[in-house]
Scaffold this motif. Structure first.
Motif, PDB file in Angstrom:
ATOM      1  N   UNK A   1      81.987   3.311 -37.180  1.00  0.00           N
ATOM      2  CA  UNK A   1      80.694   3.889 -37.399  1.00  0.00           C
ATOM      3  C   UNK A   1      80.357   4.975 -36.564  1.00  0.00           C
ATOM      4  N   UNK A   2      80.085   6.101 -37.189  1.00  0.00           N
ATOM      5  CA  UNK A   2      79.843   7.338 -36.624  1.00  0.00           C
ATOM      6  C   UNK A   2      78.542   7.888 -36.390  1.00  0.00           C
ATOM      7  N   UNK A   3      78.269   8.684 -35.354  1.00  0.00           N
ATOM      8  CA  UNK A   3      76.851   9.288 -35.123  1.00  0.00           C
ATOM      9  C   UNK A   3      75.723   8.228 -35.125  1.00  0.00           C
ATOM     10  N   UNK A   4      75.859   6.962 -34.620  1.00  0.00           N
ATOM     11  CA  UNK A   4      74.942   5.997 -34.729  1.00  0.00           C
ATOM     12  C   UNK A   4      74.813   5.121 -33.273  1.00  0.00           C
ATOM     13  N   UNK A   5      73.646   4.969 -32.832  1.00  0.00           N
ATOM     14  CA  UNK A   5      73.365   4.037 -31.624  1.00  0.00           C
ATOM     15  C   UNK A   5      72.524   2.872 -32.067  1.00  0.00           C
ATOM     16  N   UNK A   6      72.549   1.917 -31.446  1.00  0.00           N
ATOM     17  CA  UNK A   6      71.612   0.658 -31.506  1.00  0.00           C
ATOM     18  C   UNK A   6      70.614   0.822 -30.440  1.00  0.00           C
ATOM     19  N   UNK A   7      69.452   1.231 -30.639  1.00  0.00           N
ATOM     20  CA  UNK A   7      68.630   1.596 -29.847  1.00  0.00           C
ATOM     21  C   UNK A   7      67.744   0.192 -29.203  1.00  0.00           C
ATOM     22  N   UNK A   8      67.835  -0.772 -30.093  1.00  0.00           N
ATOM     23  CA  UNK A   8      67.094  -2.135 -29.648  1.00  0.00           C
ATOM     24  C   UNK A   8      67.543  -3.224 -30.543  1.00  0.00           C
ATOM     25  N   UNK A   9      67.840  -4.394 -29.801  1.00  0.00           N
ATOM     26  CA  UNK A   9      68.126  -5.670 -30.726  1.00  0.00           C
ATOM     27  C   UNK A   9      66.731  -6.575 -30.671  1.00  0.00           C
ATOM     28  N   UNK A  10      66.214  -7.089 -31.678  1.00  0.00           N
ATOM     29  CA  UNK A  10      64.985  -7.683 -31.596  1.00  0.00           C
ATOM     30  C   UNK A  10      65.091  -9.032 -32.205  1.00  0.00           C
ATOM     31  N   UNK A  11      64.971 -10.127 -31.494  1.00  0.00           N
ATOM     32  CA  UNK A  11      65.109 -11.411 -32.028  1.00  0.00           C
ATOM     33  C   UNK A  11      63.688 -11.927 -31.899  1.00  0.00           C
ATOM     34  N   UNK A  12      63.585 -12.788 -33.010  1.00  0.00           N
ATOM     35  CA  UNK A  12      62.196 -13.975 -32.853  1.00  0.00           C
ATOM     36  C   UNK A  12      62.872 -15.030 -32.174  1.00  0.00           C
TER      37      UNK A  12
ATOM     38  N   UNK B   1      70.212  -8.673 -39.466  1.00  0.00           N
ATOM     39  CA  UNK B   1      71.559  -9.429 -39.501  1.00  0.00           C
ATOM     40  C   UNK B   1      71.360 -10.798 -39.062  1.00  0.00           C
ATOM     41  N   UNK B   2      70.941 -11.333 -40.106  1.00  0.00           N
ATOM     42  CA  UNK B   2      70.377 -12.902 -39.813  1.00  0.00           C
ATOM     43  C   UNK B   2      69.203 -13.233 -39.318  1.00  0.00           C
ATOM     44  N   UNK B   3      68.152 -12.470 -39.762  1.00  0.00           N
ATOM     45  CA  UNK B   3      66.811 -12.565 -39.416  1.00  0.00           C
ATOM     46  C   UNK B   3      66.001 -13.299 -40.117  1.00  0.00           C
ATOM     47  N   UNK B   4      65.888 -14.426 -39.690  1.00  0.00           N
ATOM     48  CA  UNK B   4      64.872 -15.540 -40.343  1.00  0.00           C
ATOM     49  C   UNK B   4      63.484 -15.409 -40.461  1.00  0.00           C
ATOM     50  N   UNK B   5      62.867 -14.307 -40.477  1.00  0.00           N
ATOM     51  CA  UNK B   5      61.663 -14.062 -40.431  1.00  0.00           C
ATOM     52  C   UNK B   5      61.231 -13.144 -41.972  1.00  0.00           C
ATOM     53  N   UNK B   6      60.145 -13.459 -42.558  1.00  0.00           N
ATOM     54  CA  UNK B   6      59.883 -12.883 -43.634  1.00  0.00           C
ATOM     55  C   UNK B   6      59.354 -11.290 -43.286  1.00  0.00           C
TER      56      UNK B   6
END
Length: 211
Positions: free
Chosen positions: A27-38, A88-93
């Motif tokens: 994956x080029x030219x991409x950065x994950x700036x935040x991972x958010x979990x409930x 990515x498997x986010x179980x919130x509406x």
């Protein structure tokens, strides 16, 4: 550089696949700036920490109403100035105001070949239980944009996976993750980062490689 936020609830295997493909240059030219979990106990948060990726927990349980949670989640994502939100498997509406603000900028992976075995009630092992009960010979995974419906947004990529005699829902789930989900989600992100994905009349057009 494509600024990505990944939303997770559990183990984070799809998150790990994305991290690995960013780190190895697939994956080029991409950065994950935040991972958010409930879920503050999600293993996905540990994966983010291990790779020095910022993370946070935003849980509906911590707010007086779902509306306040929705507003907080939306404001957080807008303040981060993200280009793409990956479920990515986010179980919130996902709230409608978030979809409106990030139209065709939220993607999800679903463990079947949409329109089969999708929609309300089809998540986790239930998808694979239904596929096996119906006796289909192939299943797979779909990456799609998120709209106001459930699994109804424009389809970006799909990959078929063979169903074998003796498969259990758990075995089929693992094979679809390994052979489909962990491949097409990173590929979709790379295509979006390269500006090769367009939505026209509710359908995704992928710009072909030119020789």
């Amino acid at each position: 550089m494509l600024r990505v936020a990944v939303l997770v609830s559990g183990g984070g295997t799809n998150l790990q696949a994305i991290i690995d493909r960013i780190e190895d240059g697939t994956i080029k030219n991409t950065e994950i700036v935040m991972v958010i979990s409930n879920n503050k106990n999600a293993k996905a948060l540990q994966r983010a920490e291990k790779h020095h990726i910022p993370s946070m927990c935003i849980s509906p349980k911590d707010f007086e109403s779902r509306a306040v949670f929705n507003q907080t989640l939306l404001k957080t994502l807008m303040d981060l100035n993200v280009d793409l939100i990956v479920l990515a498997g986010f179980m919130v509406v996902i709230p409608p105001e978030m979809i409106q603000n990030f139209r065709n900028r939220i993607i999800n992976v679903h463990p079947s070949l949409i329109p089969s075995f999708c929609g309300t009630g089809y998540y986790g092992l239930r998808v694979h239980e239904a596929a096996l009960a119906r006796g289909v010979k192939v299943s797979g995974a779909t990456v799609h944009f998120v709209d106001e419906g459930t699994d109804t947004g424009p389809i970006i990529l799909q990959k078929a996976v063979e169903i074998k005699t003796g498969d259990t829902p758990e075995i089929l789930q693992r094979r679809i993750m390994e052979q489909a989900e962990w491949q097409i989600m990173p590929k979709a992100i790379d295509l979006i980062a390269a500006g090769k994905v367009k939505v026209e009349d509710g359908r995704v057009i992928i710009e072909e490689e030119t020789a």
